[in-house]
Write an enzyme that holds these catalytic residues in place. Structure first.
Site, PDB file in Angstrom:
ATOM      1  N   CYS A 105       0.855  -1.191   0.000  1.00 44.07           N
ATOM      2  CA  CYS A 105       0.000   0.000   0.000  1.00 44.07           C
ATOM      3  C   CYS A 105       0.886   1.234   0.000  1.00 44.07           C
ATOM      4  CB  CYS A 105      -0.895  -0.017   1.236  1.00 44.07           C
ATOM      5  SG  CYS A 105      -2.017   1.389   1.352  1.00 44.07           S
ATOM      6  N   HIS A 147      -8.976  -3.809  -2.255  1.00 48.38           N
ATOM      7  CA  HIS A 147      -8.049  -2.967  -1.494  1.00 48.38           C
ATOM      8  C   HIS A 147      -8.518  -1.508  -1.494  1.00 48.38           C
ATOM      9  CE1 HIS A 147      -3.797  -1.908  -0.247  1.00 48.38           C
ATOM     10  NE2 HIS A 147      -4.217  -0.743  -0.722  1.00 48.38           N
ATOM     11  N   GLU A 148      -8.852  -0.988  -2.682  1.00 42.92           N
ATOM     12  CA  GLU A 148      -9.255   0.421  -2.766  1.00 42.92           C
ATOM     13  C   GLU A 148     -10.620   0.649  -2.119  1.00 42.92           C
ATOM     14  OE1 GLU A 148      -6.948   2.403  -3.364  1.00 42.92           O
ATOM     15  OE2 GLU A 148      -5.611   0.927  -4.268  1.00 42.92           O
ATOM     16  N   HIS A 151     -10.152   1.033   1.528  1.00 42.28           N
ATOM     17  CA  HIS A 151      -9.702   2.384   1.902  1.00 42.28           C
ATOM     18  C   HIS A 151     -10.899   3.305   2.138  1.00 42.28           C
ATOM     19  CE1 HIS A 151      -5.384   2.580   1.925  1.00 42.28           C
ATOM     20  NE2 HIS A 151      -5.283   2.008   0.739  1.00 42.28           N
TER      21      HIS A 151
END
EC number: 3.5.1.88
Length: 176
Positions: A105, A147-148, A151
């Site tokens: 990341c 993953h995004e 976030h």
């Protein structure tokens, strides 16, 4: 209007680091599909490319907005370049097939840890103009979508790791 590469009209911003408050809370939905959003997306692409990333969420440049950009390949080697506004993540029902692979990341620079993710993922949302978009991902693209999206929910990949692995990753990144 001439075509341009995403980010060519953007300004690079510093990447927020793990521990900064904006990374640890859910982001606010985007309400206006306007020039400011278009510029944010350009800045996000410029910042992602400058940091040699394959994905970037708005809170990684300090902006509290449900937007992410990506430029990565799926399991078949097809490149996907996209911006997704107000995404919704869809995963296969449990039990789902998982892939365990190194994940890193930009907000935890230089650290990589084996992280399990679904082998497939779908994100639905909107593009910069407010038009519906749907991305079906496999391989690295599936990992990137998850993953995004994490976030935007206030979760960094190291938050998914066992404590020992999380502490190791944060120490490698100079954040402990």
């Amino acid at each position: 209007m001439t075509d341009h590469r995403p980010g060519d009209r953007g300004k690079t911003h510093p990447i927020t680091r793990y521990g900064e408050a904006v990374l640890h809370r859910a982001c606010k939905p985007v309400e206006a599909f306007d020039d400011a959003l278009a510029q944010l997306i350009e800045d996000m692409f410029a910042s992602m490319y400058a940091a040699n990333g394959v994905g970037l969420a708005a809170n990684q440049i300090g902006v509290d907005a449900r937007v992410f950009v990506l430029d990565c390949e799926d399991a078949d080697g097809r490149r996907h370049v996209a911006a997704v506004v107000n995404p919704v993540l869809h995963l296969p029902p449990a039990p789902r097939e998982l892939m365990v692979d190194d994940e890193g990341c930009l907000s935890v620079p230089g650290a990589f840890e084996d992280t399990p993710r679904s082998t497939t993922a779908v994100v639905e949302g909107f593009d910069a103009e407010g038009e519906p978009v749907r991305i079906e991902g496999t391989g690295t693209l599936a990992r990137c979508l998850q993953h995004e999206y994490d976030h935007l929910e206030g979760t960094v990949y190291v938050d998914r790791l066992p404590k020992k692995a999380r502490n190791r990753a944060l120490a490698e990144a100079g954040l402990r």
